[in-house]
Design a protein around this motif. Sequence first.
Motif, PDB file in Angstrom:
ATOM      1  N   THR A 133       0.805  -1.219   0.000  1.00 40.33           N
ATOM      2  CA  THR A 133       0.000   0.000   0.000  1.00 40.33           C
ATOM      3  C   THR A 133       0.840   1.273   0.000  1.00 40.33           C
ATOM      4  O   THR A 133       0.347   2.329  -0.411  1.00 40.33           O
ATOM      5  CB  THR A 133      -0.928   0.035   1.229  1.00 40.33           C
ATOM      6  OG1 THR A 133      -0.130  -0.060   2.425  1.00 40.33           O
ATOM      7  CG2 THR A 133      -1.925  -1.119   1.194  1.00 40.33           C
ATOM      8  N   SER A 134       2.101   1.200   0.442  1.00 42.51           N
ATOM      9  CA  SER A 134       2.896   2.416   0.589  1.00 42.51           C
ATOM     10  C   SER A 134       3.841   2.612  -0.593  1.00 42.51           C
ATOM     11  O   SER A 134       4.179   1.670  -1.318  1.00 42.51           O
ATOM     12  CB  SER A 134       3.719   2.357   1.883  1.00 42.51           C
ATOM     13  OG  SER A 134       4.784   1.430   1.757  1.00 42.51           O
ATOM     14  N   ARG A 135       4.285   3.835  -0.757  1.00 38.87           N
ATOM     15  CA  ARG A 135       5.243   4.153  -1.823  1.00 38.87           C
ATOM     16  C   ARG A 135       6.556   3.410  -1.603  1.00 38.87           C
ATOM     17  O   ARG A 135       7.175   2.937  -2.560  1.00 38.87           O
ATOM     18  CB  ARG A 135       5.481   5.671  -1.863  1.00 38.87           C
ATOM     19  CG  ARG A 135       6.366   6.126  -3.003  1.00 38.87           C
ATOM     20  CD  ARG A 135       6.371   7.644  -3.108  1.00 38.87           C
ATOM     21  NE  ARG A 135       6.858   8.277  -1.887  1.00 38.87           N
ATOM     22  CZ  ARG A 135       6.949   9.597  -1.716  1.00 38.87           C
ATOM     23  NH1 ARG A 135       6.542  10.408  -2.682  1.00 38.87           N
ATOM     24  NH2 ARG A 135       7.407  10.101  -0.591  1.00 38.87           N
ATOM     25  N   LYS A 136       6.993   3.295  -0.359  1.00 42.53           N
ATOM     26  CA  LYS A 136       8.239   2.591  -0.061  1.00 42.53           C
ATOM     27  C   LYS A 136       8.130   1.123  -0.452  1.00 42.53           C
ATOM     28  O   LYS A 136       9.053   0.555  -1.052  1.00 42.53           O
ATOM     29  CB  LYS A 136       8.573   2.728   1.430  1.00 42.53           C
ATOM     30  CG  LYS A 136       9.870   2.033   1.829  1.00 42.53           C
ATOM     31  CD  LYS A 136      10.268   2.377   3.251  1.00 42.53           C
ATOM     32  CE  LYS A 136       9.396   1.702   4.275  1.00 42.53           C
ATOM     33  NZ  LYS A 136       9.914   1.879   5.664  1.00 42.53           N
ATOM     34  N   GLN A 137       7.017   0.487  -0.125  1.00 39.12           N
ATOM     35  CA  GLN A 137       6.831  -0.913  -0.491  1.00 39.12           C
ATOM     36  C   GLN A 137       6.841  -1.096  -2.011  1.00 39.12           C
ATOM     37  O   GLN A 137       7.447  -2.034  -2.533  1.00 39.12           O
ATOM     38  CB  GLN A 137       5.516  -1.436   0.086  1.00 39.12           C
ATOM     39  CG  GLN A 137       5.510  -1.638   1.585  1.00 39.12           C
ATOM     40  CD  GLN A 137       4.126  -1.995   2.093  1.00 39.12           C
ATOM     41  OE1 GLN A 137       3.112  -1.438   1.644  1.00 39.12           O
ATOM     42  NE2 GLN A 137       4.065  -2.921   3.034  1.00 39.12           N
ATOM     43  N   ARG A 138       6.162  -0.193  -2.712  1.00 40.19           N
ATOM     44  CA  ARG A 138       6.113  -0.309  -4.173  1.00 40.19           C
ATOM     45  C   ARG A 138       7.494  -0.124  -4.794  1.00 40.19           C
ATOM     46  O   ARG A 138       7.852  -0.809  -5.757  1.00 40.19           O
ATOM     47  CB  ARG A 138       5.114   0.693  -4.756  1.00 40.19           C
ATOM     48  CG  ARG A 138       3.666   0.274  -4.549  1.00 40.19           C
ATOM     49  CD  ARG A 138       2.718   1.171  -5.328  1.00 40.19           C
ATOM     50  NE  ARG A 138       2.602   2.490  -4.727  1.00 40.19           N
ATOM     51  CZ  ARG A 138       1.706   2.821  -3.819  1.00 40.19           C
ATOM     52  NH1 ARG A 138       0.831   1.915  -3.370  1.00 40.19           N
ATOM     53  NH2 ARG A 138       1.657   4.050  -3.334  1.00 40.19           N
ATOM     54  N   ALA A 139       8.290   0.790  -4.242  1.00 44.97           N
ATOM     55  CA  ALA A 139       9.639   1.006  -4.760  1.00 44.97           C
ATOM     56  C   ALA A 139      10.506  -0.230  -4.557  1.00 44.97           C
ATOM     57  O   ALA A 139      11.252  -0.648  -5.449  1.00 44.97           O
ATOM     58  CB  ALA A 139      10.269   2.215  -4.078  1.00 44.97           C
ATOM     59  N   VAL A 140      10.415  -0.840  -3.392  1.00 45.54           N
ATOM     60  CA  VAL A 140      11.187  -2.046  -3.100  1.00 45.54           C
ATOM     61  C   VAL A 140      10.758  -3.191  -4.015  1.00 45.54           C
ATOM     62  O   VAL A 140      11.598  -3.913  -4.569  1.00 45.54           O
ATOM     63  CB  VAL A 140      11.011  -2.421  -1.609  1.00 45.54           C
ATOM     64  CG1 VAL A 140      11.505  -3.831  -1.337  1.00 45.54           C
ATOM     65  CG2 VAL A 140      11.746  -1.423  -0.725  1.00 45.54           C
ATOM     66  N   LEU A 141       9.455  -3.357  -4.197  1.00 41.19           N
ATOM     67  CA  LEU A 141       8.958  -4.420  -5.069  1.00 41.19           C
ATOM     68  C   LEU A 141       9.414  -4.212  -6.508  1.00 41.19           C
ATOM     69  O   LEU A 141       9.774  -5.172  -7.197  1.00 41.19           O
ATOM     70  CB  LEU A 141       7.430  -4.471  -4.991  1.00 41.19           C
ATOM     71  CG  LEU A 141       6.723  -5.430  -5.948  1.00 41.19           C
ATOM     72  CD1 LEU A 141       7.275  -6.850  -5.826  1.00 41.19           C
ATOM     73  CD2 LEU A 141       5.221  -5.411  -5.705  1.00 41.19           C
TER      74      LEU A 141
END
Length: 367
Positions: A133-141
Amino acid sequence: MHLVAVNAGADVSGAERVLIDLLRHARSQGHRVTLACPEGALPEQLADEVEHVALGINRLGRTRGWRRRLEILQLPLNWFRVGRQLRRISRDADALISNSTFALPAIGMAFPHHRFRGGNSPWISWLVHDTITSRKQRAVLRLGAPALDVAVAVSEVTAESVRPMVSNALVRPNGVIIPAEPRGGVETNPTQPVVGILAVLTSWKGQDVLLEAMVHLPGVQLEIAGAAFPGSEDFEQQLRDRAAAPDLAGRVNFLGHVHRDEVFPRWDVLISASTSPEAGPLGVLEAMAAGVPVIATDHGGAAEYLRGGAGVLVPPGDPEALAAAIEKLLQDRDGMRACREQARARVLAKHDLAETVPRMLGALISG
């Protein structure tokens, strides 16, 4: 078959408990297992069962200002170093399983051209415990997705959150040990109801929201089971200070880390108050299996588990709505009994650990 499992941390919470069950099942099937993670509780629990390789994956802490900027600048070098290490230990592996979202960048660097791999590259999977859900999670993925053959999510809502970047996303739900007889609520006292929350103490688990709900329930006791998540010690102190205020004093007990069998018999209701969507909360499933009615926030895996009468769902971050739901359920003994029966039937049908673990492992090592 040689399996390499990667975990970014060494503390044991829900995701690590799932991994432990998977790796023990893999060993029972005759597979060789290597666990790559930092030193700590996780490798200690598996010390006599798997090979352990110490791994140091940096994760952003709770620093601020220039210290946080420095941590961010150091991340690519750390991922590169860990990636080289993973490449070495996976040289003869048949499958590599990431149990952590924040291990994905290192895996991406270890296998940058994995989709065009030759015969010597392992099958790479990600067991998804986080609803993205977060921008940080999406960047890591985004950094790790090109290396993945499959993502195996523990709930449909979690699978949907990763499909924009990992099209091959399967669902294999979590499971729990189901007691022969439900013991939840067998020691409760109708004149002094007790509600409980079973989760690590960290802000997104919503213990603070539950405390505010308790202000509206003067005749109800609250038990908070769980220890502080590393880095959340200040949050634990905030909870304790709030519980000591005059409007809650004497009605809130902090139990620390306890086994569910110690508390479920005396709890009238279990609360899952997470403010961010959890992929597949084990505590909710365990309460359902034990016969403890559950009230949870209406998102993530808990909503999938409880819809259709197996529990009660409330908006996240809303103490008034949570208080109203607790009060209504405590006053409705027939409703509580119906919740228990439907919840246990659902767990028996879909979340028996003896069946979920083999299915999950099969998806992780072959898709």
